[in-house]
Design a protein around this motif. Structure first.
Motif, PDB file in Angstrom:
ATOM      1  N   MET A   1       0.829  -1.221   0.000  1.00 24.87           N
ATOM      2  CA  MET A   1       0.000   0.000   0.000  1.00 24.87           C
ATOM      3  C   MET A   1       0.855   1.259   0.000  1.00 24.87           C
ATOM      4  SD  MET A   1      -3.331  -0.813   2.337  1.00 24.87           S
ATOM      5  CE  MET A   1      -3.876   0.844   2.607  1.00 24.87           C
ATOM      6  N   LEU A   2       1.845   1.313   0.916  1.00 24.55           N
ATOM      7  CA  LEU A   2       2.684   2.515   1.015  1.00 24.55           C
ATOM      8  C   LEU A   2       3.502   2.726  -0.267  1.00 24.55           C
ATOM      9  CD1 LEU A   2       3.909   4.892   2.573  1.00 24.55           C
ATOM     10  CD2 LEU A   2       5.532   3.317   3.573  1.00 24.55           C
ATOM     11  N   TYR A   3       4.158   1.665  -0.718  1.00 29.00           N
ATOM     12  CA  TYR A   3       5.023   1.840  -1.888  1.00 29.00           C
ATOM     13  C   TYR A   3       4.207   1.989  -3.165  1.00 29.00           C
ATOM     14  CZ  TYR A   3       8.825   1.152   1.261  1.00 29.00           C
ATOM     15  OH  TYR A   3       9.689   1.334   2.307  1.00 29.00           O
ATOM     16  N   GLY A   4       3.034   1.320  -3.204  1.00 32.53           N
ATOM     17  CA  GLY A   4       2.141   1.505  -4.356  1.00 32.53           C
ATOM     18  C   GLY A   4       1.660   2.943  -4.419  1.00 32.53           C
ATOM     19  N   ALA A   5       1.255   3.481  -3.257  1.00 29.11           N
ATOM     20  CA  ALA A   5       0.761   4.862  -3.208  1.00 29.11           C
ATOM     21  C   ALA A   5       1.891   5.841  -3.561  1.00 29.11           C
ATOM     22  CB  ALA A   5       0.219   5.173  -1.827  1.00 29.11           C
ATOM     23  N   THR A   6       3.094   5.582  -3.046  1.00 30.46           N
ATOM     24  CA  THR A   6       4.234   6.471  -3.340  1.00 30.46           C
ATOM     25  C   THR A   6       4.550   6.448  -4.832  1.00 30.46           C
ATOM     26  OG1 THR A   6       5.098   5.863  -1.175  1.00 30.46           O
ATOM     27  CG2 THR A   6       6.591   7.036  -2.615  1.00 30.46           C
ATOM     28  N   PHE A   7       4.490   5.251  -5.414  1.00 33.69           N
ATOM     29  CA  PHE A   7       4.778   5.117  -6.849  1.00 33.69           C
ATOM     30  C   PHE A   7       3.741   5.881  -7.677  1.00 33.69           C
ATOM     31  CE2 PHE A   7       4.173   2.636 -10.812  1.00 33.69           C
ATOM     32  CZ  PHE A   7       5.408   2.876 -11.385  1.00 33.69           C
ATOM     33  N   MET A   8       2.457   5.661  -7.339  1.00 37.41           N
ATOM     34  CA  MET A   8       1.390   6.350  -8.083  1.00 37.41           C
ATOM     35  C   MET A   8       1.472   7.856  -7.867  1.00 37.41           C
ATOM     36  SD  MET A   8       0.087   3.977  -9.740  1.00 37.41           S
ATOM     37  CE  MET A   8      -1.005   4.965 -10.694  1.00 37.41           C
ATOM     38  N   LEU A   9       1.856   8.244  -6.649  1.00 41.13           N
ATOM     39  CA  LEU A   9       2.013   9.669  -6.339  1.00 41.13           C
ATOM     40  C   LEU A   9       3.087  10.283  -7.234  1.00 41.13           C
ATOM     41  CD1 LEU A   9       1.041  11.792  -4.159  1.00 41.13           C
ATOM     42  CD2 LEU A   9       3.130  11.237  -2.948  1.00 41.13           C
ATOM     43  N   GLY A  10       4.214   9.599  -7.343  1.00 36.59           N
ATOM     44  CA  GLY A  10       5.303  10.081  -8.197  1.00 36.59           C
ATOM     45  C   GLY A  10       4.857  10.208  -9.636  1.00 36.59           C
ATOM     46  N   ILE A  11       4.194   9.179 -10.150  1.00 34.54           N
ATOM     47  CA  ILE A  11       3.746   9.199 -11.548  1.00 34.54           C
ATOM     48  C   ILE A  11       2.720  10.316 -11.769  1.00 34.54           C
ATOM     49  CG2 ILE A  11       2.279   7.911 -13.175  1.00 34.54           C
ATOM     50  CD1 ILE A  11       3.855   5.484 -12.624  1.00 34.54           C
TER      51      ILE A  11
END
Lengths: 139, 406
Positions: B284-294
């Motif tokens: 969840m955290l890394y998925g959200a961070t990745f989507m946030l970056g994109i």
């Protein structure tokens, strides 16, 4: 149009409230830590505390039993040595000690053995015996 | 064949050729910035987890511009400015990132997920040890927020926009996102982009500032450890998280989703629910961070950032972060004098609540000057306090600023 002074006042108010709430939160944290610490201690050591209570109860019982034993022994002693009784009850203990030393040298163990099978008595017997002695003297 | 227009065939170049010079310059500049951000992210100068996908997004969205059926220029990533429901439904079926943006980003859900992840990673035990020291530093490290708010207003921004850009001083991405969503939806995209871009810079920029403001002798101070470090039981931490969450939600219901997200993470961590910890702290955290970056990268559209107000935001953002860092260091010096030289003033930088970046930065700086000095527990304490003070400020801004405009 919003006055700049209003914005500055609002900023100062926000600074004040932030510091106030920040320190309230810090105080709240420092308050709940010792409380929860104590609660957690009692919770964690529940079994040990129960065991300690049980030990304490057992000790109290033991103490009571011991005192009872001494008074019983005294009763037995007075029954066995009615001469040791006097009018002055304050000297009773001293005499008891003296009698023990002078008259029961080497006989104490046999005395205990003899009295062990006797019926359980109370201090009332001793008081009655003193009263009887007094009456005899007065006659 | 001679009728084929190359500009129409390769529409990325075609749209570039058909644009005014300002747009051409901005698009090429953003593509170059995307490359730079990726390189710096990979080198570890900037926060790689956000910066690498963000740089990729910046390059792709500025290169992949095409002619839309109505003749205008656009892309197939997302449209952040759409407000009509029917149009939104159509775009959700065309733009591949539109559903993610609409359902995850524009409602602040991504901020809450990131906060939950941060909560799962946080050990609040550090804060429980010395709450007043950490809180004092964190309050000082909000200096940039306090000063940027009136400054932005003086520069012509509305109170809502000023509050949103001032929150960059709190150095907490989710808080900036949340404030701008509530107070200045029209500038939500540039403010968030500027905030995250600068937050990435803190990792690389703050060490220079610390070295400039704190002499080596003070940077090398060893924190006294007279008593053994106390480890609090999970029960205490859970009681702390639950009661503080309740208190802050009572005080600021507008920021309740953020408080809830942070503290539910803490409770899950301390309750030892391994599956949840793995889920929230991992995918969840890394998925959200990745989507946030994109999403941040794809929001860096030249047309969107050509707004002259972006220049003001760029200046105010860096001002807020700089002043907050100075405020934190002032707080560190304050404790240094109060404790008669037993407090390392570098910890002040950790009051800027970029969890856990600034705490790591502080320890890194100190370790360089004195390898035996350990300040991480105090720095993490200041860091967590920073999150709490940022949340308090978010709640205050969202509650009070609308009253100013009434």
């Amino acid at each position: 149009m919003i006055d700049m002074m209003d914005v500055i006042y609002l900023t100062l108010f926000i600074v004040f409230v932030t510091f106030l709430i920040g320190f309230v939160v810090a105080w709240f944290i420092s308050l709940i830590v010792p409380i929860t610490d104590v609660a957690a201690f009692f919770d964690e050591h529940q079994l040990s505390l129960k065991r300690l209570k049980r030990i304490e109860k057992a000790r109290q019982k033991g103490r009571k039993a011991k005192v009872k034993g001494v008074s019983e022994l005294e009763d037995y002693y007075y029954e066995a040595h009615p001469d040791a009784l006097s009018e002055d009850l304050r000297d009773e203990e001293n005499r008891l000690q003296e009698n023990r030393l002078e008259e029961s040298k080497g006989k104490q163990f046999s005395f205990f053995r003899e009295s062990a099978g006797k019926k359980k008595s109370t201090g009332k017997k001793r008081v009655d015996a003193v009263k009887e002695k007094r009456e005899e003297n007065s006659l | 064949m001679e009728n084929i227009d190359l500009g129409f065939l390769f529409q990325g170049f075609g749209t570039l050729a058909a644009s005014p010079w300002s747009v051409i310059g901005m698009r090429l500049g953003l593509i170059a910035l995307g490359f730079l951000v990726i390189v710096l992210g990979l080198k570890g100068v900037l926060e790689g987890l956000v910066m690498v996908p963000m740089g990729m997004g910046m390059i792709a969205v500025n290169a992949g511009v095409l002619f839309l059926p109505d003749g205008s220029q656009g892309n197939l990533f997302l449209n952040p400015l759409v407000s009509d429901t029917n149009e939104l439904m159509t775009l959700m079926q065309i733009n591949f990132l539109q559903p993610v943006y609409t359902l995850l980003f524009s409602n602040g859900l991504i901020a809450c997920i990131v906060f939950m992840g941060i909560g799962v990673l946080l050990d609040v035990g550090y804060l429980l040890r010395k709450p007043f020291a950490g809180m004092f530093i964190a309050l000082c490290a909000e200096l940039g927020t306090y000063l940027t708010f009136p400054l932005a207003n003086a520069m012509g921004l509305t109170p809502g926009q000023s509050a949103s850009v001032a929150m960059i001083g709190g150095a907490d991405g989710p808080m900036v996102l949340f404030t701008s969503l509530c107070l200045s939806k029209e500038l939500f995209v540039p403010i968030t982009v500027v905030a995250y871009l600068y937050l990435g810079l803190t990792y690389g920029g703050y060490p220079y500032l610390v070295r400039l403001l704190i002499p080596k002798r003070l940077r090398a101070i060893k924190m006294p450890r007279t008593e053994p470090v106390k480890n609090y039981s999970p029960k205490i931490k859970i009681i702390f998280a639950v009661s503080l969450c309740g208190l802050l939600c009572f005080l600021f219901p507008v920021a309740a989703p953020l408080f809830f997200s942070l503290f539910v993470g803490v409770v899950i961590r301390e309750s030892g629910m391994t599956r949840f910890i793995e889920l929230i702290g991992g995918p969840m955290l890394y998925g959200a961070t990745f989507m946030l970056g994109i999403l941040l990268g794809t929001l860096c559209d030249a047309q969107l950032l050509l707004d002259p107000v972006v220049l003001k935001l760029l200046f105010l953002g860096i001002f807020a972060l700089l002043i907050s860092a100075i405020g934190g260091i002032i707080g560190g010096y304050g404790l240094y004098f109060i404790t008669k030289g037993k407090f390392n003033p570098v910890i002040g930088i950790a009051g800027v609540s970029c969890v856990p970046t600034t705490a790591k930065v502080a320890q890194k700086i100190v370790s360089k000057d004195n390898p035996s000095s350990l300040i991480l527990p105090e720095a993490i304490s200041a860091n967590i306090s920073g999150v709490i003070t940022s949340a308090i400020l978010t709640g205050l801004f969202i509650t009070l600023v609308p009253l100013l405009t009434k």
